[in-house]
Scaffold this motif. Structure first.
Motif, PDB file in Angstrom:
ATOM      1  N   PHE A  39       3.026   0.388 -12.648  1.00  0.00           N
ATOM      2  CA  PHE A  39       1.702   0.963 -11.838  1.00  0.00           C
ATOM      3  C   PHE A  39       1.009  -0.308 -11.535  1.00  0.00           C
ATOM      4  O   PHE A  39       0.710  -1.143 -12.377  1.00  0.00           O
ATOM      5  N   GLY A  40       0.374  -0.493 -10.387  1.00  0.00           N
ATOM      6  CA  GLY A  40      -0.859  -1.387 -10.109  1.00  0.00           C
ATOM      7  C   GLY A  40      -1.849  -0.830  -9.082  1.00  0.00           C
ATOM      8  O   GLY A  40      -1.770   0.611  -8.787  1.00  0.00           O
ATOM      9  N   HIS A  41      -2.633  -1.234  -8.306  1.00  0.00           N
ATOM     10  CA  HIS A  41      -3.924  -0.927  -7.651  1.00  0.00           C
ATOM     11  C   HIS A  41      -3.026   0.027  -6.585  1.00  0.00           C
ATOM     12  O   HIS A  41      -3.700   0.732  -6.041  1.00  0.00           O
ATOM     13  N   GLY A  42      -1.843  -0.390  -6.063  1.00  0.00           N
ATOM     14  CA  GLY A  42      -1.460   0.310  -4.721  1.00  0.00           C
ATOM     15  C   GLY A  42      -0.701   1.492  -5.148  1.00  0.00           C
ATOM     16  O   GLY A  42      -0.447   2.312  -3.936  1.00  0.00           O
ATOM     17  N   ASN A  43      -0.739   1.990  -6.365  1.00  0.00           N
ATOM     18  CA  ASN A  43       0.151   3.213  -6.560  1.00  0.00           C
ATOM     19  C   ASN A  43      -0.419   4.117  -7.594  1.00  0.00           C
ATOM     20  O   ASN A  43       0.071   5.402  -8.014  1.00  0.00           O
ATOM     21  N   SER A  91       3.601  -0.789  -6.802  1.00  0.00           N
ATOM     22  CA  SER A  91       2.363  -1.036  -6.347  1.00  0.00           C
ATOM     23  C   SER A  91       2.557  -1.908  -4.952  1.00  0.00           C
ATOM     24  O   SER A  91       3.832  -2.042  -4.689  1.00  0.00           O
ATOM     25  N   ILE A  92       1.681  -2.318  -4.159  1.00  0.00           N
ATOM     26  CA  ILE A  92       1.841  -3.297  -3.089  1.00  0.00           C
ATOM     27  C   ILE A  92       2.038  -4.694  -3.519  1.00  0.00           C
ATOM     28  O   ILE A  92       2.034  -4.923  -4.653  1.00  0.00           O
ATOM     29  N   GLY A  93       2.315  -5.524  -2.437  1.00  0.00           N
ATOM     30  CA  GLY A  93       2.630  -7.062  -2.876  1.00  0.00           C
ATOM     31  C   GLY A  93       3.940  -7.315  -3.556  1.00  0.00           C
ATOM     32  O   GLY A  93       5.117  -6.787  -3.236  1.00  0.00           O
ATOM     33  N   PRO A  94       3.826  -8.089  -4.709  1.00  0.00           N
ATOM     34  CA  PRO A  94       5.012  -8.404  -5.328  1.00  0.00           C
ATOM     35  C   PRO A  94       5.873  -7.332  -5.917  1.00  0.00           C
ATOM     36  O   PRO A  94       7.061  -7.291  -5.906  1.00  0.00           O
ATOM     37  N   GLY A  95       5.098  -6.147  -6.297  1.00  0.00           N
ATOM     38  CA  GLY A  95       5.920  -5.042  -6.701  1.00  0.00           C
ATOM     39  C   GLY A  95       6.797  -4.588  -5.740  1.00  0.00           C
ATOM     40  O   GLY A  95       8.027  -3.951  -6.130  1.00  0.00           O
ATOM     41  N   GLY A 118       4.086   1.164  -2.912  1.00  0.00           N
ATOM     42  CA  GLY A 118       2.508   1.209  -2.363  1.00  0.00           C
ATOM     43  C   GLY A 118       2.489   0.549  -1.160  1.00  0.00           C
ATOM     44  O   GLY A 118       3.259  -0.720  -0.834  1.00  0.00           O
ATOM     45  N   ASP A 119       1.648   0.668  -0.027  1.00  0.00           N
ATOM     46  CA  ASP A 119       1.281  -0.403   0.856  1.00  0.00           C
ATOM     47  C   ASP A 119      -0.119  -0.356   1.232  1.00  0.00           C
ATOM     48  O   ASP A 119      -0.832   0.237   0.488  1.00  0.00           O
ATOM     49  N   VAL A 120      -0.497  -1.418   2.203  1.00  0.00           N
ATOM     50  CA  VAL A 120      -1.840  -1.781   2.334  1.00  0.00           C
ATOM     51  C   VAL A 120      -2.708  -0.605   3.031  1.00  0.00           C
ATOM     52  O   VAL A 120      -1.985   0.624   3.405  1.00  0.00           O
ATOM     53  N   PHE A 121      -4.092  -0.459   3.016  1.00  0.00           N
ATOM     54  CA  PHE A 121      -4.710   0.832   3.471  1.00  0.00           C
ATOM     55  C   PHE A 121      -4.317   0.896   5.159  1.00  0.00           C
ATOM     56  O   PHE A 121      -4.162   0.097   5.926  1.00  0.00           O
ATOM     57  N   ALA A 122      -4.050   2.301   5.244  1.00  0.00           N
ATOM     58  CA  ALA A 122      -4.119   2.695   6.648  1.00  0.00           C
ATOM     59  C   ALA A 122      -5.127   2.771   7.492  1.00  0.00           C
ATOM     60  O   ALA A 122      -5.267   2.332   8.550  1.00  0.00           O
TER      61      ALA A 122
END
Length: 627
Positions: A39-43, A91-95, A118-122
């Motif tokens: 888990f990271g900020h993106g998920n 999460s997004i990014g490297p994850g 996860g992905d960036v904000f829609a």
């Protein structure tokens, strides 16, 4: 009026996944058995919260590396005959980008896995957000688009309602025997947490039938005619035999016709090693028996194989004048390769139909041909015995002797996992597979670092069976992190680490192509700046122990025999560490029985490269295109 339930997108997805099943041959299986996640900020606020919300219906496993989580899911899917798999959330990014290698492995091997990065904000309230890739020419591109070419299906869920068709399409692909592989649903982090009124029908239990398409009558008739006219037929069993659970059907055809059966890396174990018609691995890493038969075969019957360059020896193996190919494959793409006669069908259904059509003709291979390959197989087994032989003495074992000691110990219950280095070649040539699923070598992508996480997935799918991950030191250093997961989850895998101080397989290849083993040894730099000094003082056993694993060190053949037996009996994750003998004076595996095309420098000043190019030109002249 349609009844609805208000949930977040992530909650709806998890609840939907928990209700999906597969069915084949009357047996029903849960499609998504569990979800792996880091888990990271993106998920964390989306999928992470949803997994907490529905922990009673969706098991969760904590991973340490995103690529490794995909490998664990793939191992589980392969052991489950592609009828069940796991999801992976990041999460997004490297994850997300760490998923790419695992996704490619899954798709190349036609093994289902569901990826939920996860992905960036829609809605783009802040642009860019942390870890967002900015692409000046396209506002709708994120790092998740790296997953498009390695996914069999990809969608980005930019609106809640878009999840419904996307999720249904994802399940269709995961359960399609032709199209299955990695499936990616990219989930913008704001959309994951957005609420929507979902129709209750979306959460109804669904059962996806895994089809067994039958052979076309015309194609079957052509196949029968081809087999009946062949004097030196050879079956090549690929991974499709296992995926279809067609092993018994193959054995029936082989026994009825006495046609010999060679196997690819993915197909090994389609017949037990001691079946009269089994002639072992084929191709560059194959047996002398199978490769000699391939060179003189007038009909090659491929069953569930993609005909990779290792199988065909880069187009040099099937060399008989007028050789034809009969390709039984569920995928038309593979069925038409090598200008073959296509028999497009499920492997089991096609084999059963072919056997049934041949029986009235009492078709059998000629007795002299049967005697020939039977005698050749017996001679090959003597060679295996010779390299396996390891008396109970105080010497350091060779790599084949490690396999020989393990061969003495295992039963048909054991499962061996490997993927890269020199071990796949030794295993393909030497290992005596005792059951349909004992031999688990991932060689479609040959991905270093696959073995340990895949062993965890396999053990989860087969919790009562001994599961061995065989790894060299190079592979171990690529991806040992999931040892922590095995310890945390109490998954009693057995890891055998073979220390030979470098990339031994590539070192040998480097020497053969004139690159002089440059940069392949794990050693200090010498005075001439090459890596030819003393071995590095790297203690992989201590590393495994530091990650929580019980470690048994084996310095000699005698130690090894004791350690492997102790590891097999262990009910906790256990590592056997052994430094193998690499001196040329010690018996090693038989050399390659067929060529593999690795291009050699066309011009060079060093004599090793010049000689290698001359050898290359000699081999490449034998390549042919089957048109």
């Amino acid at each position: 009026m349609t009844s609805t339930t208000r949930l977040t997108v992530a909650q709806a997805l998890v609840r939907f996944l928990a209700a999906q099943h597969t069915e084949r041959d009357g047996a029903r299986h849960r499609l998504i058995g569990a979800t792996w996640g880091i888990f990271g900020h993106g998920n964390v606020a989306g999928i992470g919260q949803a997994l907490v919300e529905y922990a009673d219906v969706m098991p969760y496993h904590q991973g340490r590396n995103e690529q490794a989580m995909v490998h664990a899911a793939v191992g589980y899917a392969r052991q489950s005959n592609r009828l069940s798999t796991h999801a992976v959330t990041t999460s997004i990014g490297p994850g997300a980008t760490n998923l790419v290698t695992g996704a490619a492995l899954a798709t190349v091997n036609h093994l289902p896995v569901l990826l939920l990065p996860g992905d960036v904000f829609a809605t783009r309230p802040a642009d860019p957000v942390l870890q967002q890739l900015e692409v000046p020419f396209a506002g709708d591109v994120s790092v998740n688009d790296c997953l498009r070419p390695v996914s069999r299906y990809f969608d980005r869920i930019s609106r809640p309602e878009a999840l419904i068709p996307a999720a249904l399409q994802a399940m269709r692909v995961l359960t399609d025997p032709v199209d299955t592989g990695a499936v990616t649903l990219a989930l913008p982090q704001d959309v994951q947490a957005e609420a929507y009124d979902w129709p209750e029908e979306f959460f109804a239990e669904r059962t996806w039938t895994v089809r067994r398409p039958a052979a076309d009558p015309g194609e079957l008739a052509a196949a029968v005619a081809a087999v009946r006219s062949a004097r030196r037929p050879l079956i090549v069993a690929g991974g499709g035999v296992h995926h279809s659970r067609a092993e018994e059907a193959l054995a029936e055809l082989a026994s009825a016709t006495r046609i010999p059966v060679a196997s690819t890396q993915a197909g090994k174990g389609s017949l037990r090693w001691d079946h009269p018609q089994d002639v072992g691995g084929i191709g560059h890493t194959g047996t002398a028996t199978a490769d000699e038969l391939a060179r003189t075969a007038d009909l090659v019957i491929g069953v569930g194989t993609r005909y990779t360059d290792f199988t065909t020896a880069s187009g040099t193996l099937f060399g008989a004048s007028g050789v034809r190919f009969l390709n039984l494959n569920v995928a038309a793409y593979d069925g038409h390769k090598l200008s073959g006669i296509p028999l497009i069908a499920d492997a089991r259904a096609g084999l059963e139909a072919l056997t049934g059509a041949l029986l009235p003709h009492r078709h059998r291979a000629e007795p002299a041909y049967v005697t020939e390959y039977t005698d050749d197989k017996e001679r090959w087994e003597y060679r295996v015995d010779a390299v396996y032989e390891a008396e109970d003495i105080d010497i350091r074992p060779t790599q084949p002797q490690v396999l020989g000691v393990l061969d003495e110990l295992v039963t048909e219950d054991d499962i061996l996992i490997n993927a890269a280095g020199s071990l796949p070649g030794d295993l393909h040539k030497l290992w005596r597979a005792r059951s349909r699923d004992q031999y688990h070598v991932e060689y479609g992508y040959s991905c270093m670092g696959y073995e340990i996480p895949a062993a965890i997935g396999v053990r989860m799918a087969a919790p009562d069976r001994p599961v061995w991950a065989l790894v060299g030191d190079g592979t171990y250093l690529m991806n040992p992190t999931e040892i922590v997961t095995a310890v945390q989850e109490g998954v009693a895998i057995k890891v055998v680490v073979l220390q030979n101080h470098g990339y031994a397989s590539i070192g040998g290849l480097s020497a053969s192509v004139g690159a002089e083993r440059y940069g392949t040894a794990y050693r200090y730099r010498a005075a001439d700046r090459t890596f030819t000094g003393a071995p590095l003082p790297v203690d992989l056993a201590a590393n495994a122990a530091s990650l929580g694993m019980r470690v048994l060190r084996a310095k000699t053949v005698r130690d090894l025999r004791t350690a492997l037996a102790e590891a097999r009996a262990a009910d906790t994750p256990t590592c056997v560490y052994v430094e193998t003998e690499t001196a040329d004076t010690v018996s090693g595996a038989p050399p390659a029985q067929a060529w593999w095309d690795v291009p050699v420098a066309e011009t060079a000043t060093r004599s090793s490269a010049v000689a290698a190019r001359e050898e290359y030109d000699r081999h490449v002249a034998a390549r042919r295109r089957h048109l």
